[in-house]
Write a protein that holds these residues in place. Structure first.
Motif, PDB file in Angstrom:
ATOM      1  N   SER A   3      -2.464 -19.174  -8.426  1.00 38.20           N
ATOM      2  CA  SER A   3      -1.216 -18.796  -9.095  1.00 38.20           C
ATOM      3  C   SER A   3      -1.334 -18.934 -10.610  1.00 38.20           C
ATOM      4  O   SER A   3      -0.859 -18.077 -11.360  1.00 38.20           O
ATOM      5  N   GLU A   4      -1.961 -20.006 -11.062  1.00 35.54           N
ATOM      6  CA  GLU A   4      -2.124 -20.207 -12.504  1.00 35.54           C
ATOM      7  C   GLU A   4      -3.002 -19.122 -13.116  1.00 35.54           C
ATOM      8  O   GLU A   4      -2.711 -18.607 -14.196  1.00 35.54           O
ATOM      9  N   LYS A   5      -4.069 -18.768 -12.426  1.00 36.19           N
ATOM     10  CA  LYS A   5      -4.957 -17.725 -12.939  1.00 36.19           C
ATOM     11  C   LYS A   5      -4.245 -16.373 -12.972  1.00 36.19           C
ATOM     12  O   LYS A   5      -4.407 -15.605 -13.925  1.00 36.19           O
ATOM     13  N   LEU A   6      -3.477 -16.099 -11.934  1.00 37.66           N
ATOM     14  CA  LEU A   6      -2.729 -14.846 -11.917  1.00 37.66           C
ATOM     15  C   LEU A   6      -1.676 -14.821 -13.023  1.00 37.66           C
ATOM     16  O   LEU A   6      -1.410 -13.776 -13.617  1.00 37.66           O
ATOM     17  N   GLU A   7      -1.097 -15.964 -13.305  1.00 37.94           N
ATOM     18  CA  GLU A   7      -0.119 -16.042 -14.388  1.00 37.94           C
ATOM     19  C   GLU A   7      -0.770 -15.720 -15.728  1.00 37.94           C
ATOM     20  O   GLU A   7      -0.211 -14.987 -16.548  1.00 37.94           O
ATOM     21  N   VAL A   8      -1.975 -16.229 -15.931  1.00 35.92           N
ATOM     22  CA  VAL A   8      -2.712 -15.938 -17.169  1.00 35.92           C
ATOM     23  C   VAL A   8      -2.998 -14.438 -17.272  1.00 35.92           C
ATOM     24  O   VAL A   8      -2.818 -13.825 -18.328  1.00 35.92           O
ATOM     25  N   ILE A   9      -3.425 -13.847 -16.158  1.00 37.15           N
ATOM     26  CA  ILE A   9      -3.716 -12.407 -16.148  1.00 37.15           C
ATOM     27  C   ILE A   9      -2.446 -11.617 -16.445  1.00 37.15           C
ATOM     28  O   ILE A   9      -2.459 -10.652 -17.219  1.00 37.15           O
ATOM     29  N   ASN A  10      -1.320 -12.018 -15.841  1.00 38.92           N
ATOM     30  CA  ASN A  10      -0.046 -11.341 -16.100  1.00 38.92           C
ATOM     31  C   ASN A  10       0.355 -11.456 -17.564  1.00 38.92           C
ATOM     32  O   ASN A  10       0.867 -10.497 -18.150  1.00 38.92           O
ATOM     33  N   LEU A  11       0.137 -12.626 -18.161  1.00 37.01           N
ATOM     34  CA  LEU A  11       0.456 -12.800 -19.578  1.00 37.01           C
ATOM     35  C   LEU A  11      -0.414 -11.895 -20.454  1.00 37.01           C
ATOM     36  O   LEU A  11       0.057 -11.319 -21.437  1.00 37.01           O
ATOM     37  N   GLN A  12      -1.682 -11.756 -20.087  1.00 34.22           N
ATOM     38  CA  GLN A  12      -2.570 -10.869 -20.837  1.00 34.22           C
ATOM     39  C   GLN A  12      -2.114  -9.415 -20.726  1.00 34.22           C
ATOM     40  O   GLN A  12      -2.120  -8.677 -21.716  1.00 34.22           O
ATOM     41  N   LEU A  13      -1.702  -9.007 -19.529  1.00 40.32           N
ATOM     42  CA  LEU A  13      -1.198  -7.651 -19.344  1.00 40.32           C
ATOM     43  C   LEU A  13       0.074  -7.418 -20.156  1.00 40.32           C
ATOM     44  O   LEU A  13       0.256  -6.366 -20.768  1.00 40.32           O
ATOM     45  N   ALA A  14       0.953  -8.421 -20.172  1.00 39.42           N
ATOM     46  CA  ALA A  14       2.192  -8.306 -20.953  1.00 39.42           C
ATOM     47  C   ALA A  14       1.884  -8.190 -22.440  1.00 39.42           C
ATOM     48  O   ALA A  14       2.510  -7.402 -23.158  1.00 39.42           O
ATOM     49  N   GLN A  15       0.901  -8.951 -22.907  1.00 43.45           N
ATOM     50  CA  GLN A  15       0.513  -8.898 -24.319  1.00 43.45           C
ATOM     51  C   GLN A  15      -0.040  -7.521 -24.681  1.00 43.45           C
ATOM     52  O   GLN A  15       0.274  -6.974 -25.743  1.00 43.45           O
ATOM     53  N   LYS A  16      -0.857  -6.956 -23.790  1.00 43.51           N
ATOM     54  CA  LYS A  16      -1.391  -5.611 -24.024  1.00 43.51           C
ATOM     55  C   LYS A  16      -0.254  -4.592 -24.115  1.00 43.51           C
ATOM     56  O   LYS A  16      -0.279  -3.695 -24.945  1.00 43.51           O
ATOM     57  N   LYS A  17       0.729  -4.745 -23.235  1.00 48.20           N
ATOM     58  CA  LYS A  17       1.859  -3.817 -23.228  1.00 48.20           C
ATOM     59  C   LYS A  17       2.640  -3.915 -24.539  1.00 48.20           C
ATOM     60  O   LYS A  17       3.035  -2.904 -25.116  1.00 48.20           O
ATOM     61  N   ILE A  18       2.845  -5.124 -25.023  1.00 45.51           N
ATOM     62  CA  ILE A  18       3.560  -5.321 -26.284  1.00 45.51           C
ATOM     63  C   ILE A  18       2.789  -4.699 -27.439  1.00 45.51           C
ATOM     64  O   ILE A  18       3.376  -4.040 -28.311  1.00 45.51           O
ATOM     65  N   GLU A  19       1.472  -4.877 -27.454  1.00 49.40           N
ATOM     66  CA  GLU A  19       0.645  -4.290 -28.524  1.00 49.40           C
ATOM     67  C   GLU A  19       0.720  -2.768 -28.501  1.00 49.40           C
ATOM     68  O   GLU A  19       0.844  -2.135 -29.546  1.00 49.40           O
TER      69      GLU A  19
ATOM     70  N   VAL B 195       0.663  -1.951   1.961  1.00 51.81           N
ATOM     71  CA  VAL B 195       1.192  -1.526   0.657  1.00 51.81           C
ATOM     72  C   VAL B 195       0.840  -0.048   0.480  1.00 51.81           C
ATOM     73  O   VAL B 195       0.084   0.515   1.265  1.00 51.81           O
ATOM     74  N   VAL B 196       1.367   0.564  -0.565  1.00 52.73           N
ATOM     75  CA  VAL B 196       1.034   1.964  -0.828  1.00 52.73           C
ATOM     76  C   VAL B 196      -0.263   2.037  -1.628  1.00 52.73           C
ATOM     77  O   VAL B 196      -0.652   1.075  -2.295  1.00 52.73           O
ATOM     78  N   ARG B 197      -0.942   3.171  -1.568  1.00 52.60           N
ATOM     79  CA  ARG B 197      -2.212   3.352  -2.259  1.00 52.60           C
ATOM     80  C   ARG B 197      -2.068   3.146  -3.764  1.00 52.60           C
ATOM     81  O   ARG B 197      -2.964   2.623  -4.425  1.00 52.60           O
ATOM     82  N   GLN B 198      -0.923   3.533  -4.329  1.00 58.08           N
ATOM     83  CA  GLN B 198      -0.719   3.388  -5.766  1.00 58.08           C
ATOM     84  C   GLN B 198      -0.770   1.926  -6.190  1.00 58.08           C
ATOM     85  O   GLN B 198      -1.183   1.619  -7.313  1.00 58.08           O
ATOM     86  N   THR B 199      -0.376   1.019  -5.307  1.00 57.42           N
ATOM     87  CA  THR B 199      -0.439  -0.405  -5.615  1.00 57.42           C
ATOM     88  C   THR B 199      -1.897  -0.832  -5.788  1.00 57.42           C
ATOM     89  O   THR B 199      -2.229  -1.538  -6.746  1.00 57.42           O
ATOM     90  N   ILE B 200      -2.751  -0.361  -4.898  1.00 60.16           N
ATOM     91  CA  ILE B 200      -4.187  -0.675  -5.008  1.00 60.16           C
ATOM     92  C   ILE B 200      -4.727  -0.105  -6.319  1.00 60.16           C
ATOM     93  O   ILE B 200      -5.471  -0.772  -7.039  1.00 60.16           O
ATOM     94  N   SER B 201      -4.324   1.116  -6.624  1.00 58.43           N
ATOM     95  CA  SER B 201      -4.777   1.766  -7.861  1.00 58.43           C
ATOM     96  C   SER B 201      -4.351   0.956  -9.085  1.00 58.43           C
ATOM     97  O   SER B 201      -5.132   0.770 -10.019  1.00 58.43           O
ATOM     98  N   LYS B 202      -3.120   0.457  -9.074  1.00 56.98           N
ATOM     99  CA  LYS B 202      -2.633  -0.349 -10.207  1.00 56.98           C
ATOM    100  C   LYS B 202      -3.428  -1.641 -10.339  1.00 56.98           C
ATOM    101  O   LYS B 202      -3.727  -2.085 -11.444  1.00 56.98           O
ATOM    102  N   TRP B 203      -3.769  -2.254  -9.226  1.00 53.72           N
ATOM    103  CA  TRP B 203      -4.575  -3.482  -9.284  1.00 53.72           C
ATOM    104  C   TRP B 203      -5.956  -3.174  -9.842  1.00 53.72           C
ATOM    105  O   TRP B 203      -6.473  -3.919 -10.671  1.00 53.72           O
ATOM    106  N   GLU B 204      -6.543  -2.075  -9.404  1.00 54.60           N
ATOM    107  CA  GLU B 204      -7.905  -1.746  -9.807  1.00 54.60           C
ATOM    108  C   GLU B 204      -8.003  -1.245 -11.247  1.00 54.60           C
ATOM    109  O   GLU B 204      -9.055  -1.313 -11.852  1.00 54.60           O
ATOM    110  N   THR B 205      -6.917  -0.720 -11.775  1.00 54.74           N
ATOM    111  CA  THR B 205      -6.932  -0.275 -13.177  1.00 54.74           C
ATOM    112  C   THR B 205      -6.418  -1.353 -14.117  1.00 54.74           C
ATOM    113  O   THR B 205      -6.418  -1.166 -15.331  1.00 54.74           O
ATOM    114  N   GLY B 206      -5.956  -2.458 -13.568  1.00 58.60           N
ATOM    115  CA  GLY B 206      -5.496  -3.565 -14.397  1.00 58.60           C
ATOM    116  C   GLY B 206      -4.079  -3.412 -14.894  1.00 58.60           C
ATOM    117  O   GLY B 206      -3.651  -4.134 -15.782  1.00 58.60           O
ATOM    118  N   VAL B 207      -3.326  -2.475 -14.324  1.00 55.33           N
ATOM    119  CA  VAL B 207      -1.927  -2.291 -14.722  1.00 55.33           C
ATOM    120  C   VAL B 207      -1.072  -3.433 -14.198  1.00 55.33           C
ATOM    121  O   VAL B 207      -0.133  -3.867 -14.845  1.00 55.33           O
TER     122      VAL B 207
END
Length: 170
Positions: free
Chosen positions: A77-93, A26-38
């Motif tokens: 997969s379920e845990k990642l789905e929860v994390i994705n939902l939390q990220l989506a909620q942050k984005k909406i806020e 993957v590209v380095r930016q992908t790692i950066s996005k994972w590590e920053t929680g984006v």
């Protein structure tokens, strides 16, 4: 949690983001996005990260699981789905806050513009022989001159921002 764990374990293994990215194809930016929680890696990628960092997936996710089950992929997969939902909620806020900031700035611009029109530049009739009055008058005139020229552009930008951040009805 996941983002902090990936970063900490990567650093403890002495890997840079670039090196981990190369190993994962993957590209380095992908790692950066994972590590920053984006964003978060999908379940297959999480397994690859686990193998490369020689760390159990449960540790990456921040839990200690006593026994491995056949449904590991499903649990991940379920845990990642929860994390994705939390990220989506942050984005909406964030979008809501930005939306209300646009509305507020529009209201402030219109209010100041209205005040300037109603007052009709009273400082133009002041006695400019007094140095303090002259400085204040020039300051008012400079503010008004800049504001009247920039306000329409700011207002247009704020209105565009308002519509771009408007919540879409489903």
């Amino acid at each position: 949690m996941l983002n902090e764990n990936i970063k900490a374990i990567r650093k403890s293994k002495g890997l840079s983001q670039e090196e981990l990215a190369t190993k994962l194809n993957v590209v380095r930016q992908t790692i950066s996005k994972w590590e920053t929680g984006v964003s978060v890696p999908d379940s297959d990628m999480l397994l690859s990260i686990s193998e490369i960092l020689e760390t159990p997936v449960s540790t990456l996710l921040g839990e200690t699981i006593a026994e491995n089950t056949v449904d590991d992929l499903k649990v991940i997969s379920e845990k990642l789905e929860v994390i994705n939902l939390q990220l989506a909620q942050k984005k909406i806020e964030k979008q809501k806050i930005l939306h209300w900031c646009y509305i507020s700035i529009c209201a402030i611009v219109v209010t100041i513009f209205t005040i300037i029109i109603v007052l009709n530049s009273p400082y133009l009739n002041w006695n400019y022989n007094d140095i303090e009055t002259a400085i204040i008058g020039v300051g008012f005139h400079a503010f008004e001159w800049v504001f009247v020229r920039l306000a329409p552009f700011v207002l247009i930008g704020e209105i565009v921002g308002f519509f771009l951040t408007k919540e879409k009805r489903r």
